[in-house]
Design an enzyme around this catalytic site. Structure first.
Site, PDB file in Angstrom:
ATOM      1  N   GLU A  92       0.826  -1.204   0.000  1.00  0.00           N
ATOM      2  CA  GLU A  92       0.000   0.000   0.000  1.00  0.00           C
ATOM      3  C   GLU A  92       0.867   1.264   0.000  1.00  0.00           C
ATOM      4  O   GLU A  92       1.831   1.369   0.741  1.00  0.00           O
ATOM      5  CB  GLU A  92      -0.939   0.010   1.200  1.00  0.00           C
ATOM      6  CG  GLU A  92      -1.939  -1.135   1.208  1.00  0.00           C
ATOM      7  CD  GLU A  92      -2.915  -1.089   0.039  1.00  0.00           C
ATOM      8  OE1 GLU A  92      -3.013  -0.033  -0.614  1.00  0.00           O
ATOM      9  OE2 GLU A  92      -3.577  -2.116  -0.215  1.00  0.00           O
ATOM     10  N   ARG A 102     -18.045  -1.128   5.047  1.00  0.00           N
ATOM     11  CA  ARG A 102     -19.104  -1.822   4.295  1.00  0.00           C
ATOM     12  C   ARG A 102     -19.733  -2.924   5.120  1.00  0.00           C
ATOM     13  O   ARG A 102     -20.917  -3.266   4.938  1.00  0.00           O
ATOM     14  CB  ARG A 102     -18.499  -2.387   3.001  1.00  0.00           C
ATOM     15  CG  ARG A 102     -19.496  -3.072   2.080  1.00  0.00           C
ATOM     16  CD  ARG A 102     -18.824  -3.569   0.819  1.00  0.00           C
ATOM     17  NE  ARG A 102     -17.725  -4.473   1.102  1.00  0.00           N
ATOM     18  CZ  ARG A 102     -17.859  -5.766   1.371  1.00  0.00           C
ATOM     19  NH1 ARG A 102     -19.066  -6.324   1.428  1.00  0.00           N
ATOM     20  NH2 ARG A 102     -16.796  -6.518   1.607  1.00  0.00           N
ATOM     21  N   CYS A 155      -8.124  -2.169   7.800  1.00  0.00           N
ATOM     22  CA  CYS A 155      -6.764  -2.143   7.258  1.00  0.00           C
ATOM     23  C   CYS A 155      -6.291  -0.707   7.008  1.00  0.00           C
ATOM     24  O   CYS A 155      -5.198  -0.319   7.425  1.00  0.00           O
ATOM     25  CB  CYS A 155      -6.687  -2.964   5.981  1.00  0.00           C
ATOM     26  SG  CYS A 155      -6.818  -4.754   6.247  1.00  0.00           S
ATOM     27  N   HIS A 181      -1.399  -5.707   1.796  1.00  0.00           N
ATOM     28  CA  HIS A 181      -2.577  -6.559   1.698  1.00  0.00           C
ATOM     29  C   HIS A 181      -2.190  -7.879   1.044  1.00  0.00           C
ATOM     30  O   HIS A 181      -1.384  -7.902   0.105  1.00  0.00           O
ATOM     31  CB  HIS A 181      -3.669  -5.881   0.867  1.00  0.00           C
ATOM     32  CG  HIS A 181      -4.647  -5.107   1.674  1.00  0.00           C
ATOM     33  ND1 HIS A 181      -4.840  -3.747   1.529  1.00  0.00           N
ATOM     34  CD2 HIS A 181      -5.519  -5.509   2.640  1.00  0.00           C
ATOM     35  CE1 HIS A 181      -5.782  -3.350   2.377  1.00  0.00           C
ATOM     36  NE2 HIS A 181      -6.212  -4.387   3.046  1.00  0.00           N
TER      37      HIS A 181
END
Length: 224
Positions: A92, A102, A155, A181
């Site tokens: 990242e 979500r 995350c 990730h």
């Protein structure tokens, strides 16, 4: 599934803190934690890897991370998290100051459009040499990419929070941090990578993180 830090024999010298998360969203295993466990105790360029598990919970994950930074004072901190649906290890580039869940976290919280750090900057760049890490993982024969978004779940919360803690001086001078990730394990979904391949790739990434004080120039951008 323990969330305790693994304690090995006392050691002198610098430390790498490598974290993974507990399972979430109904999964039985979280590969991020299995990778961290597999690398615990490794010696990398004079640094000892210490693995610890973070809860997949907004707020609590950063409280745990802050305690770990104060306890171990790592020169390098790399947090790992699961991104089901990705086909490669995803290094990242940036964490943003937003929580927008979500699904609920493991504590049942589902924040929408709240800041990770009230009054904090809009974003932080990871301070690890992401391009050098990318090259090292690819040379180890493991699929790898640079990702331009860590999402808006726990995350990203941890990546942004880690960089904010380091910016506040939590940790030794010059300490660096970042986030990777990882895909599903074999049998969890498609696409997937075998655990042994992800461990090998992260081992290579950590070597590059320690040995590269200034990142290299390497194309790894995105058009959308």
């Amino acid at each position: 599934m323990t969330s305790a830090v693994h304690h090995g024999a006392p050691h002198a010298g610098p430390t790498i803190l490598l974290t993974g998360f507990d399972p979430f969203g109904g999964g039985a295993h979280n590969p991020s934690w299995l990778i961290a466990q597999a690398l615990h105790g490794q010696r990398i360029a004079g640094h000892q890897v210490v693995a610890a598990q973070l809860p997949t919970v907004f707020g609590q994950s950063l409280q745990r991370l802050r305690s770990l930074l104060l306890e171990h004072r790592p020169t390098v901190t790399l947090c790992l998290g699961l991104a089901g649906g990705r086909a490669a290890l995803s290094i990242e580039r940036i964490g943003i100051n937003i929580n927008d869940a979500r699904i609920p976290d493991n504590g049942g919280a589902q924040p929408i459009d709240t800041p990770v750090q009230p009054g904090g900057p809009a974003a932080y760049f990871a301070s690890l040499p992401i391009k050098a890490m990318l090259r090292a993982v690819q040379r180890a024969g493991v699929p790898c990419e640079v990702s331009q978004t860590a999402g808006t779940f726990v995350c990203n919360h941890v990546l942004y929070g880690l960089m904010h803690l380091l910016a506040q001086g939590i940790g030794p001078e010059g300490a660096r941090g970042g986030f990777v990730h990882v895909p599903w394990l074999s049998g969890q979904g498609e696409p997937h990578l075998p655990l042994r391949d992800m461990v090998r790739g992260m081992h290579a990434a950590l070597w590059a993180a320690v040995l590269t004080p200034q990142d290299i120039a390497l194309q790894a951008g995105a058009t959308h």
